[in-house]
Design a protein around this motif. Structure first.
Motif, mmCIF file in Angstrom:
data_model
loop_
_atom_site.group_PDB
_atom_site.id
_atom_site.type_symbol
_atom_site.label_atom_id
_atom_site.label_comp_id
_atom_site.label_asym_id
_atom_site.label_seq_id
_atom_site.Cartn_x
_atom_site.Cartn_y
_atom_site.Cartn_z
ATOM 1 N N SER A 1 17.474 2.353 -40.710
ATOM 2 C CA SER A 1 17.958 2.839 -40.277
ATOM 3 C C SER A 1 19.321 3.504 -41.233
ATOM 4 O O SER A 1 19.994 4.152 -40.860
ATOM 5 C CB SER A 1 19.222 1.079 -40.106
ATOM 6 O OG SER A 1 18.055 0.802 -38.551
ATOM 7 N N SER B 1 17.555 -2.232 -33.290
ATOM 8 C CA SER B 1 18.156 -2.841 -34.252
ATOM 9 C C SER B 1 18.765 -4.269 -33.634
ATOM 10 O O SER B 1 19.532 -4.856 -34.005
ATOM 11 C CB SER B 1 19.409 -1.692 -34.509
ATOM 12 O OG SER B 1 18.362 -0.788 -35.063
ATOM 13 N N TYR C 1 19.288 -7.167 -35.244
ATOM 14 C CA TYR C 1 20.498 -8.073 -36.224
ATOM 15 C C TYR C 1 20.244 -9.845 -35.506
ATOM 16 O O TYR C 1 21.147 -10.473 -36.414
ATOM 17 C CB TYR C 1 21.261 -7.243 -35.574
ATOM 18 C CG TYR C 1 21.418 -6.011 -36.994
ATOM 19 C CD1 TYR C 1 20.944 -6.072 -38.173
ATOM 20 C CD2 TYR C 1 22.735 -5.119 -35.755
ATOM 21 C CE1 TYR C 1 20.765 -5.151 -38.719
ATOM 22 C CE2 TYR C 1 21.921 -3.802 -36.196
ATOM 23 C CZ TYR C 1 22.201 -3.804 -38.032
ATOM 24 O OH TYR C 1 21.817 -2.720 -38.340
#
Length: 639
Positions: free
Chosen positions: A75, A298, A302
């Protein structure tokens, strides 16, 4: 047995992670960052409180951390798109140098000299103190691109200051991983008592060169899934496997070189992943698809990463280091302040930036926490205290950073947020931009329903096209012209010009007027998204007619009713402004028998309403019924 135990711990952790995600959303509602909620939930579920995730589970689930770190690096690399940085390259260069060197050097020196005041560093040898100090300095440089992008998107920010911030943020995250690779190797040498000589430096150089080279090859490998038409979910799975494969490969190289060369050759997986992502982003046609795929992956990554990190922490340790974390937070802030001043003067930017240049770089997240996790795993004797301090600093930065960044964007006048809505003045009125047959017909319909209507034109011949309505001629589309119309309390604005002119007007209205209902007649489908981002209600003539015919075929009675084709029936949106209605249930409204409630919208969200739905001030009710009854209800709900 090991496989069964890993699966057992994995299932348990997935349940905790799902709960953590829901709890974190509650934290968001009270203005706390999402990662704070995930970390706190992880701490509570960990061995120091409820022990849902015991210490054994954290060791066995370490591979999840490695997968997460790979995606975090992907990312960060995907944000470094060179074409977006060229216009502000000078400012980005000097601000990056200022933030990187000044923050790293001053932070490392100060921490070394106050090491005796930090409990876990006090009794360590001088070389160990140097090692820990430079590791702290490295992590202090890290920034959060995702947090910066979130603030920029929320504020709709654009301009030289914003471009510099975005450029510095992504460049720093690449450089900080290179800096970390160097400092991490030096720290291991200091702590393990290895000699730092020519041989050590040559090996370190070769390790970095090898990491860059493998990163380039990884960039080519990452492109392969995007060359084929396969489901997005399968591409996402392949990307995750490739990322984890980098860690397995680095571990294998380290193991084999230790056996055959009697010296560990350490590749840096984070650096390899970030270089691979950079290569794909800048030297392939798959940049956008890759970024979109990472955005989908993502959130799950996370949740796993921050929850597992929280579970690995001891609540007692975190509590004991919070005072030190506050002191180091202010140290980092101070070094960034001086770095910002240096960057502004070196790049010869506007002097008004000099005292606010540090504000956008305060927030930290994935990269900083990832580096702290690596250090914690490598140095178990004091790594947990080190990680706890870094997490406490990150939490503080997450709370303080975004508001400061928003303030800075407002200060330099690069934010473009929606203007606040004015209170309803009791008059139903509409302003229509563009004078033609459709706009005149619309004005006629609104006048029949007792709306006051104005037509706005830019052509001197427009006035001759109609005579029944108030007409205003404007020379150009500018803020001054728009403000002269006094649109602040206008109920609805309709834009019926070209898409280019419509967008100019929509943006000016959004930022300076804040009218609740802006309706745009779209000419080209490709412009839909940019109007939608401004909250406009969009009518696309090409599809509107087909949709209308479709509704007539499937539900002719309802369509006729909603379009007002029945002379005695009409539909109307009513905003709840009467405090006596606030908190009342729909079933208790005592509506006339010829009126139905079609929907209730609250803060832009359509509610699944029923008789027990309680109304709130500001709710928008869509009603259908006789004209007489609707007018009576409109007065009742408004006052």
């Amino acid at each position: 047995m090991p496989i069964k135990s890993i699966l057992f711990f994995l299932v348990g952790f997935v349940i905790v992670a799902i709960a953590a995600n829901q709890i974190a959303k509650v934290f968001q509602k009270i203005k706390f960052p999402l990662i704070t909620g995930l970390i706190i939930t992880g701490i509570i579920a960990g061995s120091s409180v409820l022990n849902f995730i015991p210490v054994d589970a954290i060791d066995k689930l370490h591979f999840l951390n490695e997968i997460a770190l790979a995606i975090i690096a992907f990312s960060a690399g995907s944000e470094l798109y060179l074409n977006d940085l060229r216009s502000r390259i000078q400012s980005i260069k000097w601000m990056t140098i200022g933030q990187l060197i000044i923050t790293f050097v001053i932070s490392s020196l100060v921490i070394y000299f106050v090491a005796n005041s930090i409990p876990f560093m006090a009794g360590l040898p001088a070389k160990a103190k140097i090692a820990i100090s430079i590791l702290f300095g490295t992590i202090f440089v890290a920034r959060s691109p995702s947090s910066a992008i979130a603030v920029i998107n929320e504020m709709r920010a654009n301009g030289p200051f914003t471009k510099t911030v975005m450029g510095v943020t992504v460049v720093k995250d690449v450089l900080v991983i290179i800096l970390f690779a160097i400092c991490f190797s030096i720290s291991k040498a200091f702590i393990n008592g290895d000699e730092i000589g020519i041989f050590f430096l040559v090996i370190l150089f070769l390790e970095l060169v090898a990491s860059f080279g493998i990163g380039y090859l990884l960039g080519k490998l990452l492109q392969i899934p995007f060359n084929y038409k396969i489901p997005q979910s399968l591409k996402a799975f392949i990307i995750v496997i490739i990322g984890y494969g980098v860690y397995i490969f680095a571990y294998y190289v380290k193991l084999e070189t230790a056996i055959y060369l009697h010296h560990e050759f350490v590749l840096e997986p984070l650096l390899i992943c970030i270089i691979g992502s950079f290569v794909l982003t800048n030297y392939s046609k798959h940049r956008i698809e890759f970024s979109e795929l990472l955005e989908e992956i993502s959130p799950f990554i996370y949740i796993v990463f921050f929850t597992l990190t929280g579970a690995s922490l001891s609540l007692q340790v975190l509590y004991s280091v919070f005072g030190i974390a506050f002191a180091l937070f202010f140290l980092r802030l101070l070094t960034m302040f001086f770095g910002g001043i240096f960057g502004v003067y070196a790049a010869k930017d506007k002097k008004e930036y000099r005292f606010i240049a540090w504000m956008p770089y305060l927030t930290q997240a994935g990269v900083a926490l990832g580096l702290a996790t690596i250090i914690s795993n490598e140095f178990p004797t004091w790594g947990s205290e080190f990680e706890a301090i870094v997490i406490a600093i990150i939490v503080i930065n997450q709370l303080v950073g975004p508001p400061l960044f928003k303030w800075a964007l407002n200060f330099v006048k690069e934010s473009h947020t929606k203007a606040s809505l004015q209170q309803f003045d009791g008059t139903r009125d509409a302003v229509i931009f563009g004078v033609e047959s459709q706009s005149i017909a619309l004005a006629n319909e609104l006048e029949k329903k007792n709306w006051e209507t104005r037509l706005i034109g830019f052509d001197t011949t427009d006035f001759n096209k109609q005579t029944n309505f108030e007409y205003v001629h404007l020379e150009d589309i500018s803020l001054k012209s728009i403000l002269s119309l006094q649109l602040e309390k206008t109920e609805g604005i309709v834009l019926m010009l070209s898409d280019e002119k419509n967008y100019q007007l929509a943006e000016l209205i959004y930022e300076n007027i804040g009218t609740k209902n802006v309706v745009v007649r779209l000419n080209k489908r490709e412009n839909f998204d940019k109007f939608h981002q401004l909250g406009a209600l969009i009518i696309e003539p090409a599809t509107a007619m087909v949709s209308l015919l479709d509704h007539f075929v499937r539900s002719p009675n309802a369509t006729s009713l909603l379009l007002g084709m029945d002379e005695n029936q009409d539909s109307m949106d009513v905003e709840i402004r009467n405090e006596d209605i606030h908190g009342m249930r729909l079933r208790d409204l005592r509506l006339p028998s010829d009126v139905l409630v079609l929907s209730v919208r609250r803060r832009g969200q359509l509610l699944v309403s029923h008789g027990y739905t309680r109304l709130r001030l500001g709710d928008i009710m869509t009603l259908v019924g006789s004209k007489t009854s609707l007018e009576a209800l409109n007065f009742r709900f408004d006052t």
